[in-house]
Design a protein around this motif. Structure first.
Motif, PDB file in Angstrom:
ATOM      1  N   SER A 481       0.813  -1.342   0.158  1.00 33.89           N
ATOM      2  CA  SER A 481       0.187  -0.142   0.200  1.00 33.89           C
ATOM      3  C   SER A 481       0.273   1.531   0.038  1.00 33.89           C
ATOM      4  O   SER A 481       0.465   2.735  -0.292  1.00 33.89           O
ATOM      5  CB  SER A 481      -1.017  -0.070   0.857  1.00 33.89           C
ATOM      6  OG  SER A 481       0.412   0.207   2.433  1.00 33.89           O
ATOM      7  N   SER A 482       2.084   1.269   0.471  1.00 34.21           N
ATOM      8  CA  SER A 482       2.675   2.403   0.418  1.00 34.21           C
ATOM      9  C   SER A 482       4.466   1.754  -0.233  1.00 34.21           C
ATOM     10  O   SER A 482       4.761   2.627  -0.003  1.00 34.21           O
ATOM     11  CB  SER A 482       3.299   2.872   2.285  1.00 34.21           C
ATOM     12  OG  SER A 482       1.647   3.299   2.536  1.00 34.21           O
ATOM     13  N   LYS A 500       5.634   0.129   7.975  1.00 36.35           N
ATOM     14  CA  LYS A 500       5.317   0.540   6.590  1.00 36.35           C
ATOM     15  C   LYS A 500       6.309   0.826   4.983  1.00 36.35           C
ATOM     16  O   LYS A 500       5.990   1.574   4.065  1.00 36.35           O
ATOM     17  CB  LYS A 500       3.853   1.537   6.136  1.00 36.35           C
ATOM     18  CG  LYS A 500       2.391   1.092   6.915  1.00 36.35           C
ATOM     19  CD  LYS A 500       1.454   2.493   6.507  1.00 36.35           C
ATOM     20  CE  LYS A 500       0.473   1.871   7.077  1.00 36.35           C
ATOM     21  NZ  LYS A 500      -0.984   3.149   6.624  1.00 36.35           N
ATOM     22  N   ALA A 516       6.803   3.667   3.117  1.00 29.91           N
ATOM     23  CA  ALA A 516       6.120   5.538   3.223  1.00 29.91           C
ATOM     24  C   ALA A 516       7.038   6.616   3.903  1.00 29.91           C
ATOM     25  O   ALA A 516       7.366   5.909   4.529  1.00 29.91           O
ATOM     26  CB  ALA A 516       5.114   5.199   4.064  1.00 29.91           C
TER      27      ALA A 516
END
Length: 563
Positions: A481-482, A500, A516
């Protein structure tokens, strides 16, 4: 939290700063009451130590006893002989005669009850982290590190104290070094004339060569304003401190809302300050406690003990027949751990497991939350890993066995022979003897679907996993996701997975991070490193010189290692 102590040295407690931040302490306070000093006819003790809700002592037979109350099973301790014990907020650690450390308790969310393998000469359990000094004099800490309290600096030390959100160590030359929360580290005295030091909740104190006491850090209720006079020992509690004067009387200062700063008269040989209670060891070796009596924390036991330590709301001790005894607010559904010594220990959310010297695995924990995660398998193991609801172990024949909650297939490992195993939150991964990786369990985002090929090492994160292939390249899988699973190209010798983000140590010694971008977490410093470790929102690297460099979130000083 008390230090795990060396004999005939005072022990001290460090407050739970995290609890105060969360506001839980305010809820607990209304449940507590104060009392006059307790002065029972207890058996002879060598040392005494007060924790957040409990206290522990070491008797003349080198066994420990603990008393008080608990919301966690820190009083359900392993059996066997200990040289020292130290209790934190909801966990405790003991130093075995062979130098190995064993920890126990119901709270291991940050790994504070999972000590590293190795031999040590002292141990200290803090709020959500623990520290120890190795046989080589180096400091090592583990557990929560969001304040930087577990980022021990390089150097040689003789004493170490784990506080609420900071830690301190004393060098052989008498200088004090602290790390963690800036309030307790910015004003550390520069003089190298201390004979002892102690870390409290958000302050610290030390006894100087002229026997005066100097304190620094938070002083909102006067806990860092020491009285004048000559002292031989000092102990820093949550928001109060106590000192042992040269004439053997006790003086306390700071918060006295429960009477914890109102010691009894008489001669004492040791003093320890807890959260809302304190204890002292009289000249006749009887233990006396005063302050908050909730949970029986001011009522020391009468059996003969040789070591004591304080935990959350309970206490524990070691008897002269190598049995650990615990009392206080102990729930009947807690299952006590077996005899040690252990060579490896891993704790999950509601249970813990350890590998004995014989290779057998033993687990213990919360019977109410029992889904079989603390059921002990038969046979011999070399590695054991405990998660919240399941555990896995690598047998000496290189096969894997898992037990506990079977949800998502977490306890159904593949067959075959393996070299290493890593347990994540809801899935686990292992490296086969041939080098390929096998994963099982919850497979959302493909975290349990490793790519084909051979790997040398593996790291299972919360939502993703990474491994170093035999050609030194990194490949990650799972949630991206990151960008935490999008490893860069190049050759690496190590990989570590954060929340992340991920970081890897290249073969040329430089560090690369990806995922992230927050507070510069994916922008590591330049230069050569020999190791890298990723945490929740920050990372640290170890240079060949022994210096530590950190980057990322520094809201609590966790990216500012001491110099």
């Amino acid at each position: 939290m008390s230090t795990a102590f060396v004999r005939n040295r005072p022990v001290r407690w460090a407050a739970l700063a995290t609890l105060l931040v969360a506001g839980v302490a305010g809820v607990l306070v209304v449940l507590l009451s104060s009392s006059a000093p307790s002065d029972p006819g207890s058996a002879p003790f060598e040392q005494v130590s007060s924790g957040y809700w409990h206290s522990c002592a070491l008797d003349t037979a080198s066994e420990a006893a603990c008393w008080g109350g608990s919301y966690y099973p820190a009083a359900i301790q392993p059996r066997g002989e200990f040289e020292a014990v130290s209790a934190g907020f909801a966990h405790a650690c003991g130093l075995r005669p062979d130098g190995f450390v064993e920890c126990w308790g119901g709270d291991n969310r940050f790994g504070q009850a999972t000590p590293p393998v190795g031999r040590f000469r002292s141990i200290d359990a803090g709020s959500h982290h623990s520290c120890a000094i190795g046989l080589d004099g180096r400091a090592m800490c583990w557990g929560e590190n969001r304040y930087g309290e577990a980022s021990a600096p390089p150097g040689q030390f003789t004493e170490i104290s784990a506080g609420g959100s900071h830690s301190c160590a004393l060098s052989g030359e008498g200088s004090v070094t602290c790390w963690g929360t800036l309030r307790a580290t910015l004003s550390v005295p520069s003089e190298a004339d201390f004979s002892m030091m102690t870390a409290g909740g958000s302050h610290a104190c030390g006894v100087r060569a002229d026997q005066s006491i100097t304190c620094w850090g938070d002083n909102y209720v006067g806990q860092a304003t020491a009285p004048s006079g000559e002292f031989t020992a000092v102990s820093a509690g949550s928001s109060h401190s106590c000192g042992l004067r040269a004439d053997r009387s006790i003086a306390c200062w700071g918060d006295d809302s429960y009477g914890q700063s109102s010691p009894p008269r008489g001669e004492f040989t040791a003093i320890t300050a807890g959260s809302t209670h304190s204890c002292g060891l009289r000249a006749d070796r009887r233990t006396v406690c005063w302050g908050d009596s909730g949970g029986g924390r001011t009522s020391p036991p009468t059996p003969e003990l040789v070591a004591i330590a304080a935990g959350g709301a309970l206490s524990c001790g070691l008897t002269d027949n190598d049995e650990l005894q615990c009392w206080g607010d102990i729930q009947v559904d807690r299952i006590a751990p077996p005899r040690g010594p252990f060579v490896l220990l891993s704790a999950g959310g509601q249970h813990a497991c350890g590998v004995l010297e014989t290779g057998r695995v033993r687990c213990w924990g919360d019977a109410v939350m029992d889904v079989g995660q603390w059921d002990r398998p038969s046979g011999e193991f070399s590695i054991v890993a405990a998660s919240d609801w399941f555990s896995c172990g690598l047998r000496t024949d290189s096969t894997i066995e898992c037990w506990g909650s079977a949800l998502h297939g977490r306890t159904s490992p593949p067959t075959g022979e393996f070299l290493a195993i890593s347990v994540g939150g809801w899935h686990a991964c292992a490296i086969r003897v041939g080098g390929s990786v096998a994963c099982w369990g919850f497979n959302r985002d493909g975290r349990a679907s490793p790519p084909p090929g051979d790997f040398e090492s593996i790291a299972a994160g919360l939502w993703h996993s990474c491994g170093v292939r035999i050609d030194n390249t990194i490949e990650c899988w799972g949630s991206n996701s990151s960008g935490q699973a999008s490893a860069p190209g190049g050759e690496f010798i190590q990989v570590t997975a954060g929340w992340k983000f991920s970081c890897g140590l290249r073969t040329d010694g430089t560090v690369a991070c990806w995922g992230a971008e927050s507070d510069g977490i994916t922008s590591p410093p330049a230069g050569d490193f020999v190791g890298v470790s990723a945490s929740y929102e920050h990372a640290c690297g170890l240079r060949a010189s022994g210096d530590v460099v950190c980057w990322g979130s520094n809201r609590f000083g966790q990216a500012l290692p001491p110099r």
